[in-house]
Design an enzyme around this catalytic site. Structure first.
Site, PDB file in Angstrom:
ATOM      1  N   SER A 167     -24.588  23.591  38.969  1.00 36.16           N
ATOM      2  CA  SER A 167     -24.335  22.324  39.651  1.00 36.16           C
ATOM      3  C   SER A 167     -23.637  21.358  38.711  1.00 36.16           C
ATOM      4  O   SER A 167     -24.033  21.187  37.555  1.00 36.16           O
ATOM      5  CB  SER A 167     -25.654  21.706  40.121  1.00 36.16           C
ATOM      6  OG  SER A 167     -25.449  20.373  40.567  1.00 36.16           O
ATOM      7  N   HIS A 168     -22.594  20.702  39.219  1.00 34.96           N
ATOM      8  CA  HIS A 168     -21.877  19.732  38.388  1.00 34.96           C
ATOM      9  C   HIS A 168     -22.714  18.481  38.136  1.00 34.96           C
ATOM     10  O   HIS A 168     -22.415  17.694  37.226  1.00 34.96           O
ATOM     11  CB  HIS A 168     -20.545  19.359  39.042  1.00 34.96           C
ATOM     12  CG  HIS A 168     -19.462  19.085  38.056  1.00 34.96           C
ATOM     13  ND1 HIS A 168     -19.666  18.425  36.858  1.00 34.96           N
ATOM     14  CD2 HIS A 168     -18.140  19.381  38.076  1.00 34.96           C
ATOM     15  CE1 HIS A 168     -18.533  18.332  36.200  1.00 34.96           C
ATOM     16  NE2 HIS A 168     -17.584  18.903  36.913  1.00 34.96           N
ATOM     17  N   SER A 169     -23.767  18.286  38.924  1.00 30.92           N
ATOM     18  CA  SER A 169     -24.679  17.176  38.640  1.00 30.92           C
ATOM     19  C   SER A 169     -25.561  17.470  37.431  1.00 30.92           C
ATOM     20  O   SER A 169     -26.128  16.565  36.828  1.00 30.92           O
ATOM     21  CB  SER A 169     -25.575  16.886  39.856  1.00 30.92           C
ATOM     22  OG  SER A 169     -24.845  16.266  40.882  1.00 30.92           O
ATOM     23  N   ASN A 338     -23.313  14.821  32.326  1.00 31.36           N
ATOM     24  CA  ASN A 338     -21.890  14.580  32.555  1.00 31.36           C
ATOM     25  C   ASN A 338     -21.440  13.398  31.713  1.00 31.36           C
ATOM     26  O   ASN A 338     -22.040  12.321  31.759  1.00 31.36           O
ATOM     27  CB  ASN A 338     -21.630  14.305  34.031  1.00 31.36           C
ATOM     28  CG  ASN A 338     -21.583  15.565  34.856  1.00 31.36           C
ATOM     29  OD1 ASN A 338     -20.544  16.206  34.973  1.00 31.36           O
ATOM     30  ND2 ASN A 338     -22.722  15.959  35.423  1.00 31.36           N
TER      31      ASN A 338
END
Length: 467
Positions: A167-169, A338
């Site tokens: 997941s990019h989160s 991120n």
């Protein structure tokens, strides 16, 4: 959906086993507050790494490879414990956070009779690669979605692929690279081959506190700095709305009905040097540029010209920038969330065609130099309260993601470097990825999504105008 015009062979993949993988050492459940940078894209982002057949006879059995990766993942999740959690909406403000609840990652074992050589050039995206990753089925409730999934596929030649979705989160690119490196280091097969001078891995820092502090800094909120990248996106969308294009119906802007072709263009070390020499021929005294700046400026020109954008239209180059060392204080070493913002440069298409590469590169440098605490704060402020949406593929927008400092092919989940590490289709398929080439490590592989009708023109402008 991006696609290749031809399929070389039929790939039948058989799933033999699917297991949930839990941290070897469980952590007490807790909520990890995410920053607005984490909340932009909760989707699983996929990467497939291809490996030749292991020479070690012990590693050459499918069971030993799978069990080694499983045990290594269990150990890795003990330190990277948010990866075993789930996303969760805060009922009070509706914002996405991460519930570290030890629900586990998912690991899948698969086999195919196809040989790696039958897939052709692994640097070129192939729709068949989509069968080499595990895509979980879950309801719209994100709390059911595993944050890390992986599929280990053995080929008929004895080679393997490891398809990873994260997941990019949870992670950005550098953090994903660190996570995979830690997993490789903890895998038993890799441990058997590891040398005594192996570099110590950095301990991950999961707390988003430093970024949350930047966002909550009342002094920073008083700044007049604006997130120019987001302002430019709004201007591009307004420009499209004001034109004769219908954003709700135009296939060039929305929907899966207009496929993009994902194509990889290899720029060798020699080609990049020639491009930089050409630019330096236009230089003033003391001018210099990085390979990224030279190739990004060159690609922006070639893509805009290939798409035939009207000369009076505003066009925009945007690229991601790591802020780990751009804010004060710097983010801690091993920051695992991120930590990127978009940086933006605009011109009209006519100006872009007329301007020298030197001028365009100077604008790129100026945009990069504007990234500081105030810019990051303004960027996160602009994201606050906005829901994550897929960006329409505006032809006036050229986007670049630089992976050249993340050599994923060097992640030894099996002994030796991967033959190739291929990203799959992203939510924004027209983004250009700059990747390190496994053989020509000073060269750059440019993976970009283009409309089929623009492919030949782009190839022409991208290569022919380089000399």
């Amino acid at each position: 959906m991006a696609s290749q015009p031809e399929t070389r062979t039929e790939l039948t993949v058989t799933i033999r086993n699917r297991v949930s993988v839990y941290p070897k050492t469980l952590h007490p459940p807790k909520i990890l507050n995410l920053s607005n940078l984490d909340r932009q894209c909760p989707n699983l982002m996929y990467l497939v790494l291809f490996y030749k057949s292991p020479s070690d006879h012990h590693a050459n059995t499918n069971n030993s490879v799978f069990s080694s990766l499983q045990s290594g993942l269990e150990e890795t999740l003990s330190f990277w414990y948010p990866a075993a959690g789930r996303l969760k909406l805060n009922p009070n403000d509706g914002k996405l956070n991460l519930w570290c609840n030890n629900e586990g990652a998912v690991l899948v074992e698969a086999v195919t009779q196809v040989k790696l050589s039958e897939l052709g050039d692994l640097s070129q995206y192939n729709e068949l690669f989509e069968k080499l990753v595990y895509k979980p089925v879950f309801n719209p409730n994100l709390s059911d979605m595993p944050l890390v999934v992986a599929q280990v596929t053995k080929f008929g030649c004895g080679g393997y692929s490891v398809g990873v979705g994260a997941s990019h989160s949870l992670f950005d690119g550098p953090a994903t690279f660190d996570f995979l490196s830690a997993w490789a280091s903890n895998s038993e097969i890799t441990k058997q081959k590891a040398s005594h001078d192996q570099l110590q891995l950095t301990k991950p820092v999961h707390d988003r506190g430093p970024l949350l502090s930047v966002a909550n800094n009342s002094l920073a909120r008083m700044t007049k700095m604006r997130a120019t990248a987001i302002d430019h996106l709004y201007q591009l969308i307004q420009q499209a709305l004001g034109s004769d294009r219908n954003l709700g119906a135009d296939q060039r802007l929305f929907g899966d009905r207009n496929p993009y072709v994902l194509k990889t263009f290899h720029l060798s070390d020699a080609m990049i040097k020639k491009l930089k020499m050409k630019i330096l021929g236009e230089k003033k005294d003391g001018f210099s540029c990085s390979s990224f700046e030279a190739v990004a400026a060159h690609l922006w020109k070639a893509r805009t010209k290939a798409l035939g954008v009207d000369k009076e239209k505003m066009v925009c180059l945007q690229f991601s920038m790591d802020i780990r060392n751009k804010i004060q204080p710097s983010l801690p070493k091993g920051f695992a969330g991120n930590a990127f913002v978009l940086v933006s440069v605009t011109l009209t298409a006519g100006e872009l065609e007329r301007e020298s590469n030197e001028t365009i590169i100077e604008k790129i440098k100026q945009a990069k130099n504007c990234v500081n605490n105030d810019y990051v704060n303004a960027y996160m402020e602009a994201l606050d309260g906005s829901e994550s949406t897929v960006l329409p593929p505006l032809e006036e927008l050229t986007m670049v993601s630089d992976w050249t400092r993340m050599p994923f092919h060097k992640v030894e989940l099996l002994p030796g470097n991967a033959v190739y590490a291929s990203p799959l289709v992203s939510p924004v398929p027209q983004v250009a990825y700059f990747m390190q080439n496994p053989i020509d490590f000073r060269g750059i592989d440019v993976r970009i999504g283009l409309p089929p009708q623009a492919l030949d023109a782009f190839s022409h402008y991208f290569f022919m105008s380089m000399y």
